[in-house]
Design a protein around this motif. Sequence first.
Motif, PDB file in Angstrom:
ATOM      1  N   ASP A  12     -32.515  17.047  -8.051  1.00  0.00           N
ATOM      2  CA  ASP A  12     -31.470  17.211  -9.068  1.00  0.00           C
ATOM      3  C   ASP A  12     -30.068  17.264  -8.473  1.00  0.00           C
ATOM      4  O   ASP A  12     -29.186  17.953  -8.977  1.00  0.00           O
ATOM      5  CB  ASP A  12     -31.730  18.476  -9.914  1.00  0.00           C
ATOM      6  N   LYS A  15     -28.601  12.193  -8.089  1.00  0.00           N
ATOM      7  CA  LYS A  15     -28.944  10.878  -7.541  1.00  0.00           C
ATOM      8  C   LYS A  15     -28.792   9.779  -8.585  1.00  0.00           C
ATOM      9  O   LYS A  15     -28.341   8.683  -8.273  1.00  0.00           O
ATOM     10  CB  LYS A  15     -30.386  10.892  -6.998  1.00  0.00           C
ATOM     11  N   ASN A  37     -42.345  12.811 -12.311  1.00  0.00           N
ATOM     12  CA  ASN A  37     -41.784  14.154 -12.082  1.00  0.00           C
ATOM     13  C   ASN A  37     -40.261  14.092 -11.934  1.00  0.00           C
ATOM     14  O   ASN A  37     -39.562  15.066 -12.161  1.00  0.00           O
ATOM     15  CB  ASN A  37     -42.410  14.813 -10.829  1.00  0.00           C
ATOM     16  N   GLY A  39     -36.353  13.067 -12.768  1.00  0.00           N
ATOM     17  CA  GLY A  39     -35.543  12.955 -13.980  1.00  0.00           C
ATOM     18  C   GLY A  39     -34.140  12.585 -13.560  1.00  0.00           C
ATOM     19  O   GLY A  39     -33.371  13.448 -13.157  1.00  0.00           O
ATOM     20  N   HIS A  40     -33.812  11.305 -13.629  1.00  0.00           N
ATOM     21  CA  HIS A  40     -32.506  10.848 -13.149  1.00  0.00           C
ATOM     22  C   HIS A  40     -31.616  10.502 -14.333  1.00  0.00           C
ATOM     23  O   HIS A  40     -31.940   9.630 -15.137  1.00  0.00           O
ATOM     24  CB  HIS A  40     -32.691   9.642 -12.206  1.00  0.00           C
ATOM     25  N   THR A 128     -44.273  19.988 -12.164  1.00  0.00           N
ATOM     26  CA  THR A 128     -43.795  19.433 -13.435  1.00  0.00           C
ATOM     27  C   THR A 128     -44.969  19.123 -14.370  1.00  0.00           C
ATOM     28  O   THR A 128     -44.751  18.704 -15.502  1.00  0.00           O
ATOM     29  CB  THR A 128     -43.007  18.128 -13.194  1.00  0.00           C
ATOM     30  N   GLN A 223     -36.687  13.354  -6.047  1.00  0.00           N
ATOM     31  CA  GLN A 223     -36.777  14.718  -5.494  1.00  0.00           C
ATOM     32  C   GLN A 223     -35.747  14.886  -4.354  1.00  0.00           C
ATOM     33  O   GLN A 223     -34.768  14.162  -4.325  1.00  0.00           O
ATOM     34  CB  GLN A 223     -38.208  15.033  -5.023  1.00  0.00           C
ATOM     35  N   THR A 238     -43.205  18.720  -3.326  1.00  0.00           N
ATOM     36  CA  THR A 238     -43.931  17.710  -4.079  1.00  0.00           C
ATOM     37  C   THR A 238     -44.880  17.001  -3.115  1.00  0.00           C
ATOM     38  O   THR A 238     -44.939  17.346  -1.931  1.00  0.00           O
ATOM     39  CB  THR A 238     -42.961  16.749  -4.801  1.00  0.00           C
ATOM     40  N   ARG A 302     -36.961  23.123 -17.969  1.00  0.00           N
ATOM     41  CA  ARG A 302     -36.929  24.479 -17.397  1.00  0.00           C
ATOM     42  C   ARG A 302     -35.538  24.809 -16.851  1.00  0.00           C
ATOM     43  O   ARG A 302     -34.825  23.920 -16.363  1.00  0.00           O
ATOM     44  CB  ARG A 302     -37.923  24.581 -16.220  1.00  0.00           C
TER      45      ARG A 302
HETATM   46  P1  IMO Z   1     -35.513  14.538  -9.226  1.00  0.00           P
HETATM   47  O1  IMO Z   1     -35.890  13.178  -8.721  1.00  0.00           O
HETATM   48  C1  IMO Z   1     -36.267  18.814  -8.939  1.00  0.00           C
HETATM   49  C2  IMO Z   1     -40.384  20.080  -8.109  1.00  0.00           C
HETATM   50  C3  IMO Z   1     -41.135  20.843  -9.184  1.00  0.00           C
HETATM   51  C4  IMO Z   1     -41.986  21.750  -8.328  1.00  0.00           C
HETATM   52  C5  IMO Z   1     -42.346  20.852  -7.147  1.00  0.00           C
HETATM   53  C6  IMO Z   1     -43.700  20.188  -7.266  1.00  0.00           C
HETATM   54  O2  IMO Z   1     -35.053  14.575 -10.627  1.00  0.00           O
HETATM   55  O3  IMO Z   1     -34.598  15.236  -8.275  1.00  0.00           O
HETATM   56  P2  IMO Z   1     -44.594  18.143  -8.721  1.00  0.00           P
HETATM   57  O4  IMO Z   1     -44.672  17.962 -10.213  1.00  0.00           O
HETATM   58  O5  IMO Z   1     -43.764  17.112  -8.045  1.00  0.00           O
HETATM   59  O6  IMO Z   1     -45.932  18.321  -8.085  1.00  0.00           O
HETATM   60  O7  IMO Z   1     -43.836  19.557  -8.530  1.00  0.00           O
HETATM   61  O8  IMO Z   1     -41.344  19.850  -7.098  1.00  0.00           O
HETATM   62  N1  IMO Z   1     -39.838  18.772  -8.517  1.00  0.00           N
HETATM   63  C7  IMO Z   1     -38.526  18.529  -8.725  1.00  0.00           C
HETATM   64  N2  IMO Z   1     -37.464  19.367  -8.702  1.00  0.00           N
HETATM   65  N3  IMO Z   1     -36.063  17.517  -9.155  1.00  0.00           N
HETATM   66  C8  IMO Z   1     -37.119  16.648  -9.158  1.00  0.00           C
HETATM   67  O9  IMO Z   1     -36.948  15.321  -9.245  1.00  0.00           O
HETATM   68  C9  IMO Z   1     -38.427  17.157  -8.974  1.00  0.00           C
HETATM   69  N4  IMO Z   1     -39.653  16.606  -8.939  1.00  0.00           N
HETATM   70  C10 IMO Z   1     -40.508  17.600  -8.637  1.00  0.00           C
HETATM   71  O10 IMO Z   1     -40.257  21.563 -10.002  1.00  0.00           O
HETATM   72  O11 IMO Z   1     -41.217  22.808  -7.821  1.00  0.00           O
END
Ligand code: IMO
Length: 423
Positions: A12, A15, A37, A39-40, A128, A223, A238, A302
């Motif tokens: 987050d 990106k 998972n 969210g861009h 997620t 991520q 992740t 969340r």
């Molecule tokens: P973007 O690309 C922030 C976090 C989840 C959790 C951990 C594992 O938008 O930055 P998962 O569902 O991947 O097995 O969850 O990773 N998580 C993210 N946190 N931004 C994301 O994506 C995320 N994708 C997964 O909240 O802590």
Amino acid sequence: MNIVVVGAQWGDEGKGKLIDILSKDVDITVRYQGGSNAGHTVIVGSEQYVFHLLPSAVLRDGKVCVIGNGVVIDPKALLEEIDGLRKRGINVSADKLKIAVNSHVVMPYHRILDGLRERMREHKIGTTGRGIGPCYADKVTRCGIRMVDLLNPRVFADKLKDNLHEKNEYFKKVFNQKGFSFDEIYDEYTGYAKRLKPYVCDTALYLNGAIAAKKEILFEGAQGSFLDIDFGTYPYVTSSNTIVGGVTSGSGVPPTRIDKIIAAVKAYTTRVGEGPFPTEFDVRMDNEIRTKGKEFGSTTGRARRCGWFDSVLIRYAAVVGGFDELAIMKLDVLDELKSIQLCTAYRYKGKTFKDFPHDYEVVCNAKPVYEEMPGWQQPIGNIREFKKLPREARDYINKMEELVGVPIKYVSIGSERDAIIMR
Ligand code: IMO
Ligand code: MG
């Protein structure tokens, strides 16, 4: 020039916005790891778009988007995104989107298992719930179903049967759940296969061919570096390699073809889900920054946990990520603060840590060492030149640059496309 954008923190970092801007000057944008998972968010005028699987460049005409083999694809989520865009007047044709033949497919049992495992865990990860971990686990245990398998009814039936044979026993005996019907999944997924077929190809060949033809590529990381399966705050991570190393295994483009690595860094820190977070704010500051920065997950809604800028994190991410440039995002969120803290190191049991400590006990209990700087206490959203920023804002940026040791090339000061300062 082939450029990679990765997140340097816990995701987050902004990106989506950075990709949207940079994609203007390239031919192809590639997602290479993660899945829905992510969210861009991209804001164009009064329109907001949130992408989970589609590369954020999909809004740009004449640009190709690739979902590489390292991505785990939930076909239902992907088709929903494609259909959602069509309703808004954007057509995602087979010329525009290419999906790797060898990418893995997220199945209904992956999503359910993600939730069930979380429920059983004493120390929850806070996933997620999109089935990401279980899908990558199946890939590694060699029982995954790939896009190419989905397109061949006989192969798909065979692999699905084999999977359900084992998984239904597991669901019944461990979780007391009734298990899945072969026919239901088979029918649902062969339907998806029919719709996705035109997009599916060997994207490694496509991308390397494009590079040979002097086309330029932008790799869109999902991520962040501290959610990396190897280098992150394991197990609160992740299930993919979010660092630049993921590009080559997740797209089939060799490392020698990567020219530049840009890291998206939020001007403060956020984290969604569980896990250690040394510079996390107290409740009052947490609420203040969350409200100002609209820090709510764009995938799950969340509330994100918020904290001060942590240079220990970024320094480490810069080492394993080989960052060439930093893009500081959401600096305007700090506009009203009287003073700002930057974490320079951690302290634990009389020891100072300048490098990120992997010992779980240390990361969980370490106290950040802060340097305090005065805030600028004025809105900066309309400024477009670095030298016109208030002195305190420039000092803050220069301090971050000095602490990380990587040049800051971009400073984002608002959510709209043009709200960016290039240095
Ligand atoms: P973007 O690309 C922030 C976090 C989840 C959790 C951990 C594992 O938008 O930055 P998962 O569902 O991947 O097995 O969850 O990773 N998580 C993210 N946190 N931004 C994301 O994506 C995320 N994708 C997964 O909240 O802590
Ligand atoms: Mg996000």
